[in-house]
Design a protein around this motif. Structure first.
Motif, PDB file in Angstrom:
ATOM      1  N   TYR A   1     -58.023   0.262 -22.663  1.00  0.00           N
ATOM      2  CA  TYR A   1     -58.331  -0.826 -23.580  1.00  0.00           C
ATOM      3  C   TYR A   1     -59.406  -1.764 -23.042  1.00  0.00           C
ATOM      4  O   TYR A   1     -60.023  -2.501 -23.809  1.00  0.00           O
TER       5      TYR A   1
ATOM      6  N   TYR B   1     -60.161  -1.650 -28.922  1.00  0.00           N
ATOM      7  CA  TYR B   1     -60.622  -1.409 -27.558  1.00  0.00           C
ATOM      8  C   TYR B   1     -61.492  -2.565 -27.098  1.00  0.00           C
ATOM      9  O   TYR B   1     -62.319  -3.079 -27.856  1.00  0.00           O
TER      10      TYR B   1
ATOM     11  N   SER C   1     -60.443   4.283 -15.759  1.00  0.00           N
ATOM     12  CA  SER C   1     -60.350   3.945 -17.177  1.00  0.00           C
ATOM     13  C   SER C   1     -61.302   4.763 -18.034  1.00  0.00           C
ATOM     14  O   SER C   1     -60.940   5.240 -19.121  1.00  0.00           O
TER      15      SER C   1
ATOM     16  N   ARG D   1     -60.373   7.545 -20.883  1.00  0.00           N
ATOM     17  CA  ARG D   1     -60.901   7.473 -22.250  1.00  0.00           C
ATOM     18  C   ARG D   1     -61.487   8.825 -22.656  1.00  0.00           C
ATOM     19  O   ARG D   1     -61.232   9.321 -23.764  1.00  0.00           O
TER      20      ARG D   1
ATOM     21  N   ARG E   1     -49.960   5.739 -23.811  1.00  0.00           N
ATOM     22  CA  ARG E   1     -50.687   4.793 -22.962  1.00  0.00           C
ATOM     23  C   ARG E   1     -49.674   3.855 -22.302  1.00  0.00           C
ATOM     24  O   ARG E   1     -49.326   2.806 -22.848  1.00  0.00           O
TER      25      ARG E   1
END
Length: 343
Positions: free
Chosen positions: A149, A166, A179, A183, A204
């Protein structure tokens, strides 16, 4: 949330028994990790107590560690250890369901092994999905992270992330290896789902905690736990004002089973518990109080701080997960107490 005298996996069973897989082969990657190893424990408990007769294939890179962690299951006809790197994954045995959790998952690894982190998350995920295509796997859960996020804008810093929004991630720092590759791996899952007709769901997790700790784990909560187990004060390396969605590992396990069996293909689900939201400092203080120690502060070494999350707020909405019928069994104090009791 009263104490009903049931063990944590029996509490899970009361909720999932109506849709649990039976007589199936279940492959769990990253099996030595906290969440994955507790998945193994849960399914083996269900086999023993509730005759589910599922065969668990535990995929990991360190056989010695796995044999020690799963000593009670080694030799069982319903359990196997598959020792290999997911980036080179091959398996002749078919399976029905996959929980793909394999990943570097602690800050020191992000700062010292960023390339390995990216390879594991992207190439390793593709290898697992290629196997899933060949094996005609029924359902897959890919374990992503709340870090996908990124960081919210200052004016929305107190809001919870829902699955369709996001924030920003700085791609020009090596810490983003985790991260950004997560993604990418999510998109890989969606592409395989569409092009290869795989039933893939994504979870998540927020900050999952439980009674397991490895020597190499450099996450703050792992360091706090080491302190408490050793009866020393918890050492905090910041003011700890960052807000986090904590979730006890048994609740995370039940959430993943819910998503596997009841979630919609191609969808993502936060694993969080709105009854366990706290700042890092509040989590440390709850742990310290339960363990009979104090919280003190120290400044981190540069190599260590390079791997720390730069995200200030990572509160997650659990509404979508709860819409599947999932309910947590542990608030923060109950989860911390349960965890420390195991030690």
């Amino acid at each position: 949330m009263k104490n009903d005298g049931l063990g944590e996996f029996d509490k899970i069973w009361t909720d999932v028994r109506g849709f649990m897989p039976v007589n199936s082969r279940i492959l769990i990657t990253g099996a030595n990790g906290l969440v994955a190893s507790n998945l193994v424990d849960a399914f083996m408990h269900f086999n023993k107590k509730y005759d589910t007769h599922n065969h668990i294939e535990a995929v990991c890179r360190n056989r010695e560690k796995a044999e020690k962690r799963f000593v009670d299951y080694v030799g069982s006809d319903e359990f196997s250890i598959c020792c290999q790197d997911v980036c080179d994954f091959e398996l002749d045995q078919p399976c029905d369901y996959i929980f793909h959790t394999a990943s570097n998952a602690h800050p020191l690894a992000y700062s010292t092994k960023p390339i390995e982190t990216i390879k594991t998350n992207v190439i390793g995920t593709m290898k697992i999905l290629e196997y899933a295509v060949k094996a005609n796997v029924k359902k897959i859960v890919y374990v992503s992270t709340s870090e996908i996020y990124g960081d919210k804008n200052a004016d929305t810093a107190n809001e919870r992330f829902v699955e369709t929004e996001y924030g920003s991630i700085n791609t020009l720092v090596s810490r983003s290896c985790y991260s950004e590759s997560k993604r990418c791996a999510e998109t890989v899952c969606i592409c395989y789902g569409q092009e290869k007709d795989l039933d893939i769901k994504i979870v998540r997790p927020g900050y999952i905690y439980g009674a397991q700790i490895t020597d190499e784990n450099s996450r703050a909560d792992a360091q706090f736990l080491r302190n408490v187990i050793g009866k020393s004060n918890i050492v905090m390396k910041s003011e700890g004002l960052q807000k986090r969605s904590y979730c006890y590992v048994a609740d995370a396990v039940s959430a993943m089973i819910y998503v596997l069996m009841k979630g919609s293909a191609g969808q993502a689900y936060n694993i969080a518990n709105s009854e366990s939201e706290a700042s890092v400092r509040e989590y440390a203080e709850a742990l310290a109080k339960c363990g009979g120690v104090e919280v003190v502060f120290d400044i981190p070494a540069e190599i260590e701080s390079k791997g720390y999350s730069m995200i200030k707020n990572s509160l997650l909405s659990d509404k979508k997960l709860r819409s599947l019928g999932w309910k947590p069994k542990y608030d923060l104090n109950q989860g911390v107490t349960e965890m420390l009791n195991k030690f």
